[in-house]
Scaffold this motif. Structure first.
Motif, PDB file in Angstrom:
ATOM      1  N   VAL A 111      46.028  21.700  38.022  1.00 52.17           N
ATOM      2  CA  VAL A 111      44.681  21.613  37.612  1.00 52.17           C
ATOM      3  C   VAL A 111      43.951  22.953  38.140  1.00 52.17           C
ATOM      4  CG1 VAL A 111      42.488  20.226  37.932  1.00 52.17           C
ATOM      5  CG2 VAL A 111      44.554  19.196  37.721  1.00 52.17           C
ATOM      6  N   GLN A 112      43.188  23.408  37.405  1.00 51.41           N
ATOM      7  CA  GLN A 112      42.443  24.826  37.844  1.00 51.41           C
ATOM      8  C   GLN A 112      41.243  25.135  36.960  1.00 51.41           C
ATOM      9  OE1 GLN A 112      44.783  28.505  36.774  1.00 51.41           O
ATOM     10  NE2 GLN A 112      46.057  26.994  35.432  1.00 51.41           N
ATOM     11  N   PRO A 113      40.480  25.820  37.436  1.00 47.68           N
ATOM     12  CA  PRO A 113      39.186  26.274  36.576  1.00 47.68           C
ATOM     13  C   PRO A 113      39.702  27.166  35.424  1.00 47.68           C
ATOM     14  CG  PRO A 113      38.798  26.991  39.035  1.00 47.68           C
ATOM     15  CD  PRO A 113      40.369  26.534  38.876  1.00 47.68           C
ATOM     16  N   ALA A 114      38.712  26.989  34.480  1.00 52.03           N
ATOM     17  CA  ALA A 114      38.974  27.663  33.207  1.00 52.03           C
ATOM     18  C   ALA A 114      39.143  29.114  33.402  1.00 52.03           C
ATOM     19  CB  ALA A 114      37.927  27.501  32.298  1.00 52.03           C
ATOM     20  N   PRO A 115      40.100  29.874  32.587  1.00 48.24           N
ATOM     21  CA  PRO A 115      40.326  31.373  32.708  1.00 48.24           C
ATOM     22  C   PRO A 115      38.837  32.132  32.532  1.00 48.24           C
ATOM     23  CG  PRO A 115      41.898  30.374  31.264  1.00 48.24           C
ATOM     24  CD  PRO A 115      40.913  29.329  31.470  1.00 48.24           C
ATOM     25  N   ASN A 116      38.036  31.753  32.116  1.00 47.52           N
ATOM     26  CA  ASN A 116      36.720  32.310  31.758  1.00 47.52           C
ATOM     27  C   ASN A 116      35.805  31.935  32.765  1.00 47.52           C
ATOM     28  OD1 ASN A 116      36.394  29.835  30.674  1.00 47.52           O
ATOM     29  ND2 ASN A 116      35.184  30.741  28.909  1.00 47.52           N
ATOM     30  N   SER A 117      36.105  31.238  33.833  1.00 50.78           N
ATOM     31  CA  SER A 117      35.000  30.759  34.816  1.00 50.78           C
ATOM     32  C   SER A 117      34.477  32.126  35.431  1.00 50.78           C
ATOM     33  CB  SER A 117      35.903  29.837  35.766  1.00 50.78           C
ATOM     34  OG  SER A 117      34.840  29.481  37.039  1.00 50.78           O
ATOM     35  N   PRO A 118      33.291  32.015  35.771  1.00 53.56           N
ATOM     36  CA  PRO A 118      32.763  33.134  36.541  1.00 53.56           C
ATOM     37  C   PRO A 118      33.188  33.430  38.060  1.00 53.56           C
ATOM     38  CG  PRO A 118      31.161  31.332  36.445  1.00 53.56           C
ATOM     39  CD  PRO A 118      32.247  30.805  35.675  1.00 53.56           C
ATOM     40  N   HIS A 119      33.683  32.557  38.649  1.00 51.78           N
ATOM     41  CA  HIS A 119      34.055  32.527  39.869  1.00 51.78           C
ATOM     42  C   HIS A 119      35.435  31.398  40.213  1.00 51.78           C
ATOM     43  CE1 HIS A 119      30.645  34.832  41.128  1.00 51.78           C
ATOM     44  NE2 HIS A 119      29.890  33.780  40.638  1.00 51.78           N
ATOM     45  N   VAL A 251      19.955  52.217  56.411  1.00 54.69           N
ATOM     46  CA  VAL A 251      18.887  52.327  55.484  1.00 54.69           C
ATOM     47  C   VAL A 251      19.255  52.215  54.312  1.00 54.69           C
ATOM     48  CG1 VAL A 251      16.943  53.087  57.160  1.00 54.69           C
ATOM     49  CG2 VAL A 251      18.171  54.660  55.617  1.00 54.69           C
ATOM     50  N   HIS A 252      20.516  52.969  53.994  1.00 52.24           N
ATOM     51  CA  HIS A 252      21.153  53.031  52.631  1.00 52.24           C
ATOM     52  C   HIS A 252      21.858  52.013  52.349  1.00 52.24           C
ATOM     53  CE1 HIS A 252      20.034  57.274  52.777  1.00 52.24           C
ATOM     54  NE2 HIS A 252      20.732  57.459  53.915  1.00 52.24           N
ATOM     55  N   PRO A 253      21.575  51.286  51.173  1.00 57.78           N
ATOM     56  CA  PRO A 253      22.492  50.080  50.640  1.00 57.78           C
ATOM     57  C   PRO A 253      24.094  50.444  50.439  1.00 57.78           C
ATOM     58  CG  PRO A 253      21.351  51.078  48.728  1.00 57.78           C
ATOM     59  CD  PRO A 253      20.781  51.935  50.002  1.00 57.78           C
ATOM     60  N   LEU A 254      24.498  49.465  50.707  1.00 54.53           N
ATOM     61  CA  LEU A 254      26.258  49.456  50.515  1.00 54.53           C
ATOM     62  C   LEU A 254      26.602  49.674  49.056  1.00 54.53           C
ATOM     63  CD1 LEU A 254      27.204  46.677  52.627  1.00 54.53           C
ATOM     64  CD2 LEU A 254      27.218  49.100  53.401  1.00 54.53           C
ATOM     65  N   LEU A 255      27.635  50.420  48.948  1.00 53.31           N
ATOM     66  CA  LEU A 255      28.265  50.614  47.435  1.00 53.31           C
ATOM     67  C   LEU A 255      29.150  49.603  47.427  1.00 53.31           C
ATOM     68  CD1 LEU A 255      27.926  52.475  45.060  1.00 53.31           C
ATOM     69  CD2 LEU A 255      29.707  53.952  45.857  1.00 53.31           C
ATOM     70  N   LEU A 256      28.824  48.308  46.710  1.00 52.28           N
ATOM     71  CA  LEU A 256      29.581  47.281  46.909  1.00 52.28           C
ATOM     72  C   LEU A 256      29.670  46.634  45.558  1.00 52.28           C
ATOM     73  CD1 LEU A 256      30.796  44.772  48.456  1.00 52.28           C
ATOM     74  CD2 LEU A 256      28.279  43.987  49.048  1.00 52.28           C
ATOM     75  N   GLN A 257      30.837  46.224  45.197  1.00 48.96           N
ATOM     76  CA  GLN A 257      31.314  45.662  43.915  1.00 48.96           C
ATOM     77  C   GLN A 257      31.913  44.347  44.158  1.00 48.96           C
ATOM     78  OE1 GLN A 257      30.525  46.815  40.837  1.00 48.96           O
ATOM     79  NE2 GLN A 257      31.673  45.563  39.447  1.00 48.96           N
ATOM     80  N   THR A 258      31.708  43.301  43.267  1.00 45.29           N
ATOM     81  CA  THR A 258      32.426  42.115  43.497  1.00 45.29           C
ATOM     82  C   THR A 258      33.269  41.692  42.139  1.00 45.29           C
ATOM     83  OG1 THR A 258      30.697  40.645  42.403  1.00 45.29           O
ATOM     84  CG2 THR A 258      30.715  40.955  44.971  1.00 45.29           C
ATOM     85  N   CYS A 259      34.602  41.238  42.273  1.00 45.04           N
ATOM     86  CA  CYS A 259      35.216  40.897  41.168  1.00 45.04           C
ATOM     87  C   CYS A 259      36.012  39.771  41.187  1.00 45.04           C
ATOM     88  CB  CYS A 259      36.123  42.186  41.017  1.00 45.04           C
ATOM     89  SG  CYS A 259      37.405  42.574  41.867  1.00 45.04           S
ATOM     90  N   ALA A 260      36.738  39.332  40.307  1.00 43.44           N
ATOM     91  CA  ALA A 260      37.750  38.372  40.331  1.00 43.44           C
ATOM     92  C   ALA A 260      38.842  38.782  41.160  1.00 43.44           C
ATOM     93  CB  ALA A 260      38.200  37.881  38.974  1.00 43.44           C
TER      94      ALA A 260
END
Length: 274
Positions: A111-119, A251-260
């Motif tokens: 049992v698992q989330p769908a392959p196209n689940s956002p997270h 003061v500078h924002p992080l250069l941050l990316q999220t992904c699966a």
């Protein structure tokens, strides 16, 4: 004209889980530094018998491998998963770990989330579980406590609220992994040259371990200017909090990316922030 420096990626997954990604990065002209943030240690003892439950939930591929290894150590090398018991996972990496383990194979149900689940997380898994009849009982197999376990605690609470008798099994401990002196010196050399790196961060507890080591080495300001890839928004939020607390004047924002948390998604994310 001097040549452009080779781009650097720092992979902080536990030992033994970085090789495939490192090879893919090398094929694209990157140099990968494998610096595990955490050391995983199996917990000794006889595990609970999955046959006693209607559902077993694995929080990670590490939980899969260590629990199934413990079962074979306890009940013999030919032990196999009871086919009447469904196994649940939060994402494709854990599902692949189940299918790859000789004690599980292809026949039992996952049992698992769908392959196209956002997270791929506890919330997405609960959406799937809640759409079906609740199991008579459940087992959650996890690692040690820490920030990463909050989503698992939430899932345990939802199952209990649904009336499911539940046991939690700690299959392994997570502890900070000390990096060798030459690895820290390589990072210091990057900082002296003004060259950044792309960092893969796959757990909130791993973020803490990395931040503590870099703080001791005097490298936190340099790290904050690096490119950062987190495999879940929850990890990204924790990373932002850690940086704000450690470097309150920044003061500078992080250069941050999220992904699966798949190698393909991580590779694309590393290249997108490079």
């Amino acid at each position: 004209m001097s040549a452009e420096p080779v781009p650097i990626a720092v992979l902080t997954r536990p030992a033994g889980q970085n090789a495939g990604l490192a090879q893919a990065l090398a094929g694209r002209g990157w140099r990968a530094l494998e610096l595990p943030a955490l050391r995983l240690t199996p917990v000794a003892g006889v595990p609970p018998d999955p046959a006693a439950y209607g559902l077993a939930v694995f929080v990670s591929g590490n939980a899969v491998r260590m629990f199934l290894d413990q079962c074979r150590a306890a009940w013999g090398g030919q032990w196999t998963w009871p086919e009447q018991v469904a196994a649940a996972v939060v994402g494709p990496a854990s599902a692949a770990a189940l299918r790859a383990h000789p004690a599980f194979g292809n026949r039992p149900r996952i049992v698992q989330p769908a392959p196209n689940s956002p997270h791929f997380d506890s919330e997405s898994l609960w959406d799937v579980l809640a759409a079906s009849p609740m199991p008579a009982s459940a087992l959650i197999v996890r690692g040690g406590s820490g920030a990463q376990g909050k989503g698992r605690d939430w899932l345990a609470g939802r199952l209990r609220q649904a009336g499911v008798p539940l046991d939690l099994h700690r299959a392994y401990r997570r502890e900070p992994q000390a990096w060798p002196a030459d690895a820290l010196e390589a990072l210091r050399e990057l900082a002296r040259r003004g060259q950044g790196a792309s960092w893969l961060l796959t757990s909130a507890e791993g973020v803490d371990a990395v931040a503590q080591q870099l703080a001791r080495a005097g490298l936190l300001p340099w790290w904050a200017d690096c490119r950062l890839v987190a495999t879940h928004p929850r990890i990204a939020r924790h990373l932002i909090t850690v940086m704000e607390q450690a470097l309150p004047g920044r003061v500078h924002p992080l250069l941050l990316q999220t992904c699966a948390p798949t190698d393909e998604a991580v590779l694309a994310a590393i290249e997108s922030v490079s």
